[in-house]
Design a protein around this motif. Structure first.
Motif, PDB file in Angstrom:
ATOM      1  N   THR A 212       1.516   8.638   4.798  1.00  0.00           N
ATOM      2  CA  THR A 212       2.015   8.138   3.330  1.00  0.00           C
ATOM      3  C   THR A 212       3.458   7.398   3.826  1.00  0.00           C
ATOM      4  OG1 THR A 212       1.177   9.952   2.202  1.00  0.00           O
ATOM      5  CG2 THR A 212       2.996   9.039   1.250  1.00  0.00           C
ATOM      6  N   GLN A 213       4.204   7.958   4.604  1.00  0.00           N
ATOM      7  CA  GLN A 213       5.520   7.383   4.949  1.00  0.00           C
ATOM      8  C   GLN A 213       5.351   5.839   5.622  1.00  0.00           C
ATOM      9  OE1 GLN A 213       7.315  10.319   7.617  1.00  0.00           O
ATOM     10  NE2 GLN A 213       8.100  11.394   5.532  1.00  0.00           N
ATOM     11  N   ALA A 215       2.672   3.933   5.102  1.00  0.00           N
ATOM     12  CA  ALA A 215       2.038   3.192   3.951  1.00  0.00           C
ATOM     13  C   ALA A 215       3.384   2.698   3.244  1.00  0.00           C
ATOM     14  CB  ALA A 215       1.027   3.750   3.121  1.00  0.00           C
ATOM     15  N   THR A 216       4.138   3.313   3.048  1.00  0.00           N
ATOM     16  CA  THR A 216       5.301   3.204   2.160  1.00  0.00           C
ATOM     17  C   THR A 216       6.290   1.937   3.194  1.00  0.00           C
ATOM     18  OG1 THR A 216       5.710   5.255   1.328  1.00  0.00           O
ATOM     19  CG2 THR A 216       7.406   3.528   1.049  1.00  0.00           C
ATOM     20  N   GLU A 217       6.603   2.205   4.562  1.00  0.00           N
ATOM     21  CA  GLU A 217       7.221   1.455   5.169  1.00  0.00           C
ATOM     22  C   GLU A 217       6.596   0.056   5.352  1.00  0.00           C
ATOM     23  OE1 GLU A 217       8.317   1.008  10.094  1.00  0.00           O
ATOM     24  OE2 GLU A 217       7.616   3.035   9.352  1.00  0.00           O
ATOM     25  N   ASP A 219       4.953  -1.467   2.873  1.00  0.00           N
ATOM     26  CA  ASP A 219       4.655  -1.885   1.544  1.00  0.00           C
ATOM     27  C   ASP A 219       3.317  -1.922   1.064  1.00  0.00           C
ATOM     28  OD1 ASP A 219       5.473  -2.700  -0.804  1.00  0.00           O
ATOM     29  OD2 ASP A 219       5.820  -4.822  -0.480  1.00  0.00           O
ATOM     30  N   LYS A 221       0.446  -0.304  -1.346  1.00  0.00           N
ATOM     31  CA  LYS A 221       0.130   0.776  -2.504  1.00  0.00           C
ATOM     32  C   LYS A 221      -1.105   1.353  -2.247  1.00  0.00           C
ATOM     33  CE  LYS A 221       0.933  -1.620  -6.067  1.00  0.00           C
ATOM     34  NZ  LYS A 221       0.959  -2.342  -7.201  1.00  0.00           N
ATOM     35  N   THR A 222      -1.189   2.669  -2.698  1.00  0.00           N
ATOM     36  CA  THR A 222      -2.122   3.416  -2.427  1.00  0.00           C
ATOM     37  C   THR A 222      -2.613   4.076  -3.683  1.00  0.00           C
ATOM     38  OG1 THR A 222      -1.551   3.884  -0.138  1.00  0.00           O
ATOM     39  CG2 THR A 222      -3.290   5.409  -1.143  1.00  0.00           C
ATOM     40  N   GLU A 264       2.281   8.447  -5.581  1.00  0.00           N
ATOM     41  CA  GLU A 264       3.579   8.141  -6.306  1.00  0.00           C
ATOM     42  C   GLU A 264       4.303   7.543  -5.347  1.00  0.00           C
ATOM     43  OE1 GLU A 264       4.347  11.665  -8.076  1.00  0.00           O
ATOM     44  OE2 GLU A 264       3.070  11.790  -9.586  1.00  0.00           O
ATOM     45  N   SER A 265       4.288   7.895  -4.029  1.00  0.00           N
ATOM     46  CA  SER A 265       5.189   7.667  -2.915  1.00  0.00           C
ATOM     47  C   SER A 265       4.891   6.246  -2.778  1.00  0.00           C
ATOM     48  CB  SER A 265       4.963   8.536  -1.772  1.00  0.00           C
ATOM     49  OG  SER A 265       5.135   9.856  -2.024  1.00  0.00           O
ATOM     50  N   THR A 266       3.832   5.605  -2.955  1.00  0.00           N
ATOM     51  CA  THR A 266       3.361   4.349  -2.194  1.00  0.00           C
ATOM     52  C   THR A 266       3.359   3.075  -3.501  1.00  0.00           C
ATOM     53  OG1 THR A 266       1.180   4.958  -2.697  1.00  0.00           O
ATOM     54  CG2 THR A 266       2.088   5.221  -0.289  1.00  0.00           C
ATOM     55  N   GLY A 267       3.810   3.858  -4.893  1.00  0.00           N
ATOM     56  CA  GLY A 267       3.718   2.909  -5.901  1.00  0.00           C
ATOM     57  C   GLY A 267       2.196   2.872  -6.684  1.00  0.00           C
TER      58      GLY A 267
END
Length: 332
Positions: A212-213, A215-217, A219, A221-222, A264-267
């Motif tokens: 998940t981190q 994916a966030t790095e 950008d 969205k999941t 939620e962590s990835t938008g």
């Protein structure tokens, strides 16, 4: 033939309502202007053919008015040329759990087949985006890389099935990490993962939070989807000697807390598909949330046609004038 035929000023057609009034006025006036003469016999009189044709002058005027009205309404044909400029589209990876539990029959005919149907509809509705397919169970791999050829994705989806060639279990972290790896170098304006599972993370060497981190790095969205009804579901628990699955009612366990955290962590957003209808609605909502912008330019080429009707109107008026001052001169 007339599908591209339009009128710029159609309000002029109201003028045609005056024609019935003009006809009424003409015949009433003609009766009033006709003299009467009483005689004992009409044998010595013969009707003139020209006199009988005198209303032709009025008819020519009315026809001229009709064509003049059409000309005033400005008839024209329009040729529309459309040019579509596609902006940077969306790159989408669908990460699908193909563990044995996806054969559970709480969706019709089972979870995996229900997925194929709604995913096919989703892919067909995304003509401007690149889509790829990642599958996972106890391990993960890329079934289809990102491609704009929808037939490749459709064929890959239709071929999805449970196989013993892939390690058993549910490696959510592995499925997500593989999807991130396929999207991290993408130049698309938007990068999206649709992660689907019906269980809990119990396999693989990559923790879902770590994935998940990542994916966030990058950008990415999941959207996460938990598949399965609430309570018990008829699920495969083993294989019989004849090679067929043995089914029993098993409690449905989905790590919804983890799925919500990833989304939620990835938008993104978490969904729960408890039946076929909800499954379809989920993909429709994701489709609505992730729209590719399309710039459309329309060019209009108008060809005016009023001149033709104006010429006819003028010709009719000229003919009426000519007849009035020649053949019908004695009767005017």
């Amino acid at each position: 033939m007339f599908e591209n035929f339009t009128f710029e000023n159609p309000n002029w057609f109201w003028l045609l309502l005056s024609i019935p009034l003009a006809v009424f006025w003409y015949f009433k006036k003609r009766q009033q202007q006709t003299a009467t003469l009483k005689i004992s016999s009409t044998q010595g009189f013969t009707k003139s053919t020209l006199a009988q044709l005198r209303p032709l002058l009025f008819i020519l005027k009315m026809l001229a008015l009709v064509f003049l009205t059409i000309a005033m309404a400005r008839p024209r044909t329009v040729d529309v040329t459309t040019k579509v400029k596609k902006t940077e589209g969306i790159d989408i990876i669908m990460a699908v759990d193909i563990s044995a539990s996806m054969l559970a029959r709480d969706l019709e005919p089972n979870r995996l087949e229900a997925l194929k149907k709604v995913a096919n509809n989703f892919v067909n509705g995304r003509p401007n985006d690149r889509i790829g397919l990642v599958i996972y169970a106890g391990e993960s791999y890329t079934k289809t890389p990102l491609t704009s050829d929808k037939s490749i994705i459709i064929n890959a989806l239709n071929d999805l099935d449970y196989t013993q060639n892939i390690e058993g279990g549910t490696a959510i972290g592995m499925g997500l990490a593989t999807s991130v790896n396929k999207l991290k170098d993408s130049k698309a304006e938007s990068k999206v993962i649709i992660l689907l599972t019906d269980g809990e993370n119990n396999a693989g060497f990559i923790d879902p939070i770590t994935a998940t981190q990542l994916a966030t790095e990058y950008d990415i969205k999941t959207y996460t989807i938990g598949v399965g009804s609430n309570g018990m579901a008829l699920s495969p628990v083993g294989i019989k000697p004849n090679g067929q699955f043995e089914y029993r009612n098993v409690e449905v366990k989905i790590d919804e807390a983890l799925m919500k955290t990833i989304a939620e962590s990835t938008g993104g957003k978490y969904f729960r598909a408890t039946d076929n209808e909800k499954f379809q609605a989920i993909y429709e909502e994701i489709d609505a949330l992730e729209k590719t912008e399309i710039e459309e330019f329309k060019f209009y080429n108008y060809d005016e046609k009023y001149r033709f009707f104006l010429i006819i109107a003028g010709a009719l008026l000229f003919l009426e004038f000519l007849l009035k001052h020649t053949l019908f001169r004695s009767f005017v």
